[in-house]
Scaffold this motif. Structure first.
Motif, PDB file in Angstrom:
ATOM      1  N   GLY A 249     -27.286 -35.786  29.889  1.00  0.00           N
ATOM      2  CA  GLY A 249     -28.271 -34.825  30.626  1.00  0.00           C
ATOM      3  C   GLY A 249     -28.871 -35.166  31.603  1.00  0.00           C
TER       4      GLY A 249
ATOM      5  N   ALA B  18     -28.486 -36.553  37.665  1.00  0.00           N
ATOM      6  CA  ALA B  18     -27.284 -37.325  37.925  1.00  0.00           C
ATOM      7  C   ALA B  18     -26.657 -38.102  36.860  1.00  0.00           C
ATOM      8  CB  ALA B  18     -27.995 -38.527  38.720  1.00  0.00           C
ATOM      9  N   SER B  19     -26.416 -36.934  35.767  1.00  0.00           N
ATOM     10  CA  SER B  19     -25.888 -37.552  34.705  1.00  0.00           C
ATOM     11  C   SER B  19     -24.128 -37.047  34.847  1.00  0.00           C
ATOM     12  CB  SER B  19     -26.347 -36.753  33.321  1.00  0.00           C
ATOM     13  OG  SER B  19     -26.187 -35.214  33.490  1.00  0.00           O
ATOM     14  N   LYS B  20     -23.279 -37.918  34.230  1.00  0.00           N
ATOM     15  CA  LYS B  20     -21.895 -37.546  34.485  1.00  0.00           C
ATOM     16  C   LYS B  20     -21.314 -37.354  32.978  1.00  0.00           C
ATOM     17  CE  LYS B  20     -20.604 -42.541  34.559  1.00  0.00           C
ATOM     18  NZ  LYS B  20     -22.126 -43.182  34.981  1.00  0.00           N
ATOM     19  N   LEU B  21     -20.294 -36.486  33.131  1.00  0.00           N
ATOM     20  CA  LEU B  21     -19.483 -36.210  31.841  1.00  0.00           C
ATOM     21  C   LEU B  21     -18.574 -37.498  31.357  1.00  0.00           C
ATOM     22  CD1 LEU B  21     -18.525 -32.464  32.149  1.00  0.00           C
ATOM     23  CD2 LEU B  21     -20.402 -33.610  30.655  1.00  0.00           C
ATOM     24  N   THR B  22     -18.642 -37.780  30.161  1.00  0.00           N
ATOM     25  CA  THR B  22     -17.715 -38.681  29.677  1.00  0.00           C
ATOM     26  C   THR B  22     -16.697 -37.802  28.666  1.00  0.00           C
ATOM     27  OG1 THR B  22     -19.112 -40.496  29.826  1.00  0.00           O
ATOM     28  CG2 THR B  22     -17.190 -40.798  28.329  1.00  0.00           C
TER      29      THR B  22
END
Lengths: 115, 114
Positions: free
Chosen positions: B96, B99-103
């Motif tokens: 969250g 600049a958070s990326k989904l894994t």
């Protein structure tokens, strides 16, 4: 168009050649992601652009991979000296907001086959 | 680092039967959790997401998922499968914030039979 557009939809290339994959995000979306989808590997994060900030390149598997985003809109993913293990579907996604409000919209992908 | 594990790469159910797709997560911070669906020849689309509000999240097409911290799970369910539910389902996690990326997980292919 209304969605994320990727081109080409299919690309067949010979080992050692360079390829460029294009992504047109939804107009106004500030965030743009590239993912790679390989058989049995799920979705692998490659690179992330957010506005004018420096991109997060932490997912790029090697220095043969690079991406740029011109004018905060269109993005190009370049793979140099392609290898057979680069064969995969390359997915682009864009979003407008971050965190709790974020919703990614994905393109249909580029199927890359390296012979 | 965040990660998700999807148990079962293929799940087959009969039309009208319960759908249960399993997802367990690992996160060093309170996670945001997502389920995405990819219908044949289409791009991924968001099914539902958990962002620390209600633990039971309802999504589109009758799907829902429950966040269980004690079990580090976010399983996807639907009471009654329909033929049109046949697709590949991906669980994803992010930490969250900006600049958070989904894994993403490796995906579960759901087959619905008559």
């Amino acid at each position: 168009g209304a969605g994320v557009s990727q081109s080409p939809s299919n690309k067949v290339t010979e080992k050692g050649k360079d390829v460029e994959l294009r992504c047109d995000p939804i107009s106004g979306h500030t965030a743009l992601y590239w993912y790679r989808q390989s058989l049995g590997q799920g979705l692998e994060f490659l690179i992330y652009f957010q506005g004018n900030s420096a991109p997060d390149k932490s997912g790029l598997p090697s220095d043969r991979f690079s991406a740029e985003r011109t004018g905060g809109s269109v993005s190009t993913l370049t793979i140099q000296r392609t290898q057979q293990e680069d064969s995969a579907v390359y997915l682009c996604a864009s979003s407008l907001l971050q965190g709790a409000q974020e919703k990614l919209f994905f393109g249909s992908g580029t199927q890359l086959s390296v012979l | 680092a965040q990660s998700v594990t999807q148990l079962g790469s293929h799940v087959s159910v009969s039309e009208g039967a319960l759908v249960l797709l399993r997802c367990n997560y690992s996160s060093s911070v309170p996670p945001y959790l997502f389920w995405y669906v990819q219908y044949p020849n289409q791009g991924l689309q968001l099914l539902l997401k958990y962002t620390s509000a209600a633990t039971l999240v309802k999504g589109i097409n009758g799907f829902e998922a429950e966040f269980k911290k004690s079990e580090t799970s976010f399983h996807l369910t639907k009471p009654s499968a329909h033929m049109s539910d046949a697709a590949e389902y991906f669980c994803a996690v992010s930490k969250g914030g900006t600049a958070s990326k989904l894994t993403f997980g490796t995906g579960t292919r759901l087959q619905v039979t008559l």
